[in-house]
Design a protein around this motif. Structure first.
Motif, PDB file in Angstrom:
ATOM      1  N   GLY A 296      35.596  45.604  62.159  1.00 40.43           N
ATOM      2  CA  GLY A 296      36.400  44.401  61.958  1.00 40.43           C
ATOM      3  C   GLY A 296      36.469  43.989  60.502  1.00 40.43           C
ATOM      4  N   GLY A 297      35.320  44.045  59.803  1.00 44.53           N
ATOM      5  CA  GLY A 297      35.326  43.700  58.382  1.00 44.53           C
ATOM      6  C   GLY A 297      36.175  44.644  57.562  1.00 44.53           C
ATOM      7  N   GLY A 298      36.134  45.936  57.899  1.00 38.11           N
ATOM      8  CA  GLY A 298      36.955  46.896  57.169  1.00 38.11           C
ATOM      9  C   GLY A 298      38.436  46.660  57.363  1.00 38.11           C
ATOM     10  N   VAL A 299      38.835  46.321  58.588  1.00 41.81           N
ATOM     11  CA  VAL A 299      40.254  46.043  58.850  1.00 41.81           C
ATOM     12  C   VAL A 299      40.713  44.815  58.066  1.00 41.81           C
ATOM     13  CG1 VAL A 299      41.890  45.332  60.631  1.00 41.81           C
ATOM     14  CG2 VAL A 299      40.262  47.163  61.100  1.00 41.81           C
ATOM     15  N   VAL A 300      39.878  43.777  58.038  1.00 41.17           N
ATOM     16  CA  VAL A 300      40.233  42.564  57.292  1.00 41.17           C
ATOM     17  C   VAL A 300      40.367  42.873  55.808  1.00 41.17           C
ATOM     18  CG1 VAL A 300      39.419  40.284  56.608  1.00 41.17           C
ATOM     19  CG2 VAL A 300      39.221  41.014  58.985  1.00 41.17           C
ATOM     20  N   LEU A 301      39.435  43.649  55.262  1.00 44.62           N
ATOM     21  CA  LEU A 301      39.508  44.005  53.846  1.00 44.62           C
ATOM     22  C   LEU A 301      40.747  44.843  53.550  1.00 44.62           C
ATOM     23  CD1 LEU A 301      35.753  44.901  53.211  1.00 44.62           C
ATOM     24  CD2 LEU A 301      36.996  42.957  52.240  1.00 44.62           C
ATOM     25  N   TRP A 302      41.087  45.741  54.460  1.00 45.74           N
ATOM     26  CA  TRP A 302      42.252  46.597  54.229  1.00 45.74           C
ATOM     27  C   TRP A 302      43.537  45.782  54.233  1.00 45.74           C
ATOM     28  CZ3 TRP A 302      46.670  48.015  56.929  1.00 45.74           C
ATOM     29  CH2 TRP A 302      47.358  49.125  56.431  1.00 45.74           C
ATOM     30  N   PHE A 303      43.680  44.858  55.182  1.00 47.49           N
ATOM     31  CA  PHE A 303      44.894  44.050  55.237  1.00 47.49           C
ATOM     32  C   PHE A 303      44.997  43.106  54.049  1.00 47.49           C
ATOM     33  CE2 PHE A 303      45.284  45.203  59.758  1.00 47.49           C
ATOM     34  CZ  PHE A 303      46.647  45.460  59.794  1.00 47.49           C
ATOM     35  N   SER A 304      43.859  42.662  53.525  1.00 50.53           N
ATOM     36  CA  SER A 304      43.904  41.767  52.368  1.00 50.53           C
ATOM     37  C   SER A 304      44.372  42.488  51.108  1.00 50.53           C
ATOM     38  CB  SER A 304      42.521  41.155  52.128  1.00 50.53           C
ATOM     39  OG  SER A 304      41.606  42.144  51.692  1.00 50.53           O
ATOM     40  N   ARG A 305      44.285  43.807  51.110  1.00 56.53           N
ATOM     41  CA  ARG A 305      44.697  44.575  49.935  1.00 56.53           C
ATOM     42  C   ARG A 305      45.824  45.551  50.253  1.00 56.53           C
ATOM     43  NH1 ARG A 305      40.139  47.433  46.737  1.00 56.53           N
ATOM     44  NH2 ARG A 305      41.967  47.662  45.408  1.00 56.53           N
ATOM     45  N   ARG A 306      46.558  45.298  51.319  1.00 56.95           N
ATOM     46  CA  ARG A 306      47.560  46.278  51.741  1.00 56.95           C
ATOM     47  C   ARG A 306      48.627  46.499  50.677  1.00 56.95           C
ATOM     48  NH1 ARG A 306      48.345  41.538  54.404  1.00 56.95           N
ATOM     49  NH2 ARG A 306      50.438  40.610  54.442  1.00 56.95           N
ATOM     50  N   ARG A 307      48.993  45.455  49.917  1.00 58.49           N
ATOM     51  CA  ARG A 307      49.996  45.646  48.868  1.00 58.49           C
ATOM     52  C   ARG A 307      49.450  46.501  47.742  1.00 58.49           C
ATOM     53  NH1 ARG A 307      52.683  39.580  48.247  1.00 58.49           N
ATOM     54  NH2 ARG A 307      53.524  39.453  50.392  1.00 58.49           N
ATOM     55  N   ALA A 308      48.186  46.251  47.390  1.00 54.51           N
ATOM     56  CA  ALA A 308      47.590  47.049  46.315  1.00 54.51           C
ATOM     57  C   ALA A 308      47.415  48.493  46.747  1.00 54.51           C
ATOM     58  CB  ALA A 308      46.247  46.451  45.903  1.00 54.51           C
ATOM     59  N   LEU A 309      47.094  48.701  48.011  1.00 57.62           N
ATOM     60  CA  LEU A 309      46.890  50.064  48.489  1.00 57.62           C
ATOM     61  C   LEU A 309      48.175  50.875  48.420  1.00 57.62           C
ATOM     62  CD1 LEU A 309      44.573  49.411  51.565  1.00 57.62           C
ATOM     63  CD2 LEU A 309      43.951  50.465  49.397  1.00 57.62           C
ATOM     64  N   ARG A 310      49.307  50.218  48.598  1.00 58.21           N
ATOM     65  CA  ARG A 310      50.575  50.942  48.512  1.00 58.21           C
ATOM     66  C   ARG A 310      50.827  51.468  47.105  1.00 58.21           C
ATOM     67  NH1 ARG A 310      54.206  46.497  51.831  1.00 58.21           N
ATOM     68  NH2 ARG A 310      53.226  46.840  53.877  1.00 58.21           N
ATOM     69  N   LYS A 311      50.290  50.798  46.109  1.00 60.18           N
ATOM     70  CA  LYS A 311      50.496  51.213  44.728  1.00 60.18           C
ATOM     71  C   LYS A 311      49.528  52.311  44.302  1.00 60.18           C
ATOM     72  CE  LYS A 311      52.009  46.542  43.480  1.00 60.18           C
ATOM     73  NZ  LYS A 311      51.749  45.379  42.606  1.00 60.18           N
ATOM     74  N   LEU A 312      48.548  52.627  45.159  1.00 56.94           N
ATOM     75  CA  LEU A 312      47.542  53.607  44.776  1.00 56.94           C
ATOM     76  C   LEU A 312      47.969  55.037  45.058  1.00 56.94           C
ATOM     77  CD1 LEU A 312      44.293  51.843  46.006  1.00 56.94           C
ATOM     78  CD2 LEU A 312      45.158  52.003  43.675  1.00 56.94           C
ATOM     79  N   ARG A 313      49.123  55.212  45.689  1.00 58.59           N
ATOM     80  CA  ARG A 313      49.570  56.559  45.986  1.00 58.59           C
ATOM     81  C   ARG A 313      49.851  57.315  44.691  1.00 58.59           C
ATOM     82  NH1 ARG A 313      53.853  55.331  50.939  1.00 58.59           N
ATOM     83  NH2 ARG A 313      52.312  54.467  52.388  1.00 58.59           N
ATOM     84  N   GLY A 314      49.351  58.519  44.654  1.00 58.64           N
ATOM     85  CA  GLY A 314      49.549  59.329  43.462  1.00 58.64           C
ATOM     86  C   GLY A 314      48.471  59.151  42.419  1.00 58.64           C
ATOM     87  N   THR A 315      47.549  58.207  42.598  1.00 59.04           N
ATOM     88  CA  THR A 315      46.472  58.012  41.639  1.00 59.04           C
ATOM     89  C   THR A 315      45.303  58.912  42.004  1.00 59.04           C
ATOM     90  OG1 THR A 315      45.563  56.206  42.948  1.00 59.04           O
ATOM     91  CG2 THR A 315      47.160  55.640  41.243  1.00 59.04           C
ATOM     92  N   ASP A 316      44.365  59.026  41.099  1.00 60.15           N
ATOM     93  CA  ASP A 316      43.212  59.890  41.294  1.00 60.15           C
ATOM     94  C   ASP A 316      41.933  59.070  41.200  1.00 60.15           C
ATOM     95  OD1 ASP A 316      44.822  62.165  41.520  1.00 60.15           O
ATOM     96  OD2 ASP A 316      44.906  62.391  39.330  1.00 60.15           O
ATOM     97  N   GLY A 317      40.836  59.724  41.561  1.00 58.39           N
ATOM     98  CA  GLY A 317      39.536  59.109  41.361  1.00 58.39           C
ATOM     99  C   GLY A 317      39.141  58.143  42.456  1.00 58.39           C
ATOM    100  N   ARG A 318      38.352  57.156  42.056  1.00 58.39           N
ATOM    101  CA  ARG A 318      37.747  56.228  43.004  1.00 58.39           C
ATOM    102  C   ARG A 318      38.784  55.418  43.763  1.00 58.39           C
ATOM    103  NH1 ARG A 318      36.282  50.935  42.893  1.00 58.39           N
ATOM    104  NH2 ARG A 318      34.468  50.340  44.159  1.00 58.39           N
ATOM    105  N   ARG A 319      39.848  55.003  43.093  1.00 54.96           N
ATOM    106  CA  ARG A 319      40.852  54.171  43.756  1.00 54.96           C
ATOM    107  C   ARG A 319      41.567  54.943  44.859  1.00 54.96           C
ATOM    108  NH1 ARG A 319      42.286  49.573  40.939  1.00 54.96           N
ATOM    109  NH2 ARG A 319      44.422  49.666  41.695  1.00 54.96           N
ATOM    110  N   ARG A 320      41.818  56.217  44.624  1.00 48.84           N
ATOM    111  CA  ARG A 320      42.463  57.022  45.658  1.00 48.84           C
ATOM    112  C   ARG A 320      41.518  57.221  46.850  1.00 48.84           C
ATOM    113  NH1 ARG A 320      46.813  60.322  46.014  1.00 48.84           N
ATOM    114  NH2 ARG A 320      46.681  62.070  47.466  1.00 48.84           N
TER     115      ARG A 320
END
Length: 285
Positions: free
Chosen positions: A187-211
């Motif tokens: 449940g905590g992971g789902v909440v964290l993921w939805f809180s950053r869903r816009r940022a996660l969309r921008k991480l496509r194509g990046t490398d390293g820890r963020r990917r």
């Protein structure tokens, strides 16, 4: 006398702009993030062991047929002997035991399994299975057995490893604790993921820890429902949470129906009395 024009440096400094107010989630997010991380570190070993031992348990049914081939199979003969003779052979081999159940040969090449309880050296929760050739009444071997499914030593070892890591009560408590926290992690992971869903969309194509973080969040959302289901079903079989769930079912009237032996005896006596009275009346008539 003229006054010198004022310069920008002579003007009074403007007050700093007020900092934007933080939302309630901004203050709560670090706590959820740390809880998700540390609980995940604690539960991850249990998940790995549970997954591996679960796969091994699924394969153990076929593995037992190979490992215990001598005890489980016999050459096909002409005619099977009466079950009473096969049970007598098992009792002769182990006279100190008490027959608790008999599983006659289910197939032409299968042995008859006679379960004996009260054998010294055998776990009180287990029985000793004596395997008898149904054609010759010869004992082909004996193995300790556990549960109504007839788990032999190999499957019993895997099952206990799955339940308590062979650590006894501490291992059982750890397994129950991990299963209890699994839904919190999901449940905590789902909440964290939805809180950053816009940022996660921008991480496509990046490398390293963020990917890696983006991949972790995406996979976690997909398997979260499975984790919650695994936690809920696992807790019903646990020691403490399972007992509480059983009490809740009882209070809601959801327990498994049972037949009272006393009631059955009274019904049988009533039927017998009715039958006797009927017979007497019939005889009088």
């Amino acid at each position: 006398m003229t006054t010198a024009p004022s310069t920008p440096t002579d003007e009074a400094p403007k007050p700093p702009a007020p900092a934007p107010a933080k939302s309630a989630w901004a203050g709560l997010r670090p706590l959820v993030l740390r809880l998700h991380f540390y609980a995940g570190v604690l539960v991850a070993p249990f998940l790995l062991v549970a997954a591996l031992t679960g796969l091994l348990y699924a394969a153990s049914f076929q593995a037992e047929k190979i490992v215990y081939d001598h005890e489980l199979t016999v050459p096909v003969g002409d005619r099977k002997l009466p079950v009473s003779e096969q049970v007598a052979a098992a009792r002769e081999a182990r006279p100190e035991g008490t027959v608790s159940a008999v599983r006659p040969s289910p197939e032409a090449d299968a042995t008859t399994r006679v379960m004996l309880s009260g054998i010294p050296g055998v776990d009180p929760d287990h029985t000793l299975a004596v395997f008898v050739d149904p054609y010759t009444a010869k004992v082909r071997g004996e193995l300790e057995q556990y549960g109504s499914s007839g788990a032999l030593p190999l499957r019993t070892w895997i099952d206990e490893f799955h339940r308590d890591l062979h650590l006894g009560e501490p291992g059982r408590l750890y397994s129950e604790f991990a299963a209890s926290w699994l839904w919190v992690i999901a449940g905590g992971g789902v909440v964290l993921w939805f809180s950053r869903r816009r940022a996660l969309r921008k991480l496509r194509g990046t490398d390293g820890r963020r990917r890696t973080l983006a991949l972790h969040g995406g996979v976690g959302v997909w398997v979260a429902a499975g984790f919650v289901f695994l936690s809920a079903t696992g807790l019903t079989w646990s020691t403490y949470a399972g007992a509480n769930i059983g009490e809740l079912r009882t209070s809601l009237g959801q327990e498994t129906p049972s037949v009272s032996a006393a009631a059955a005896g009274e019904h049988a006596g009533h039927g017998a009395a009715g039958g006797t009275a009927g017979d007497a009346a019939h005889g009088a008539g």
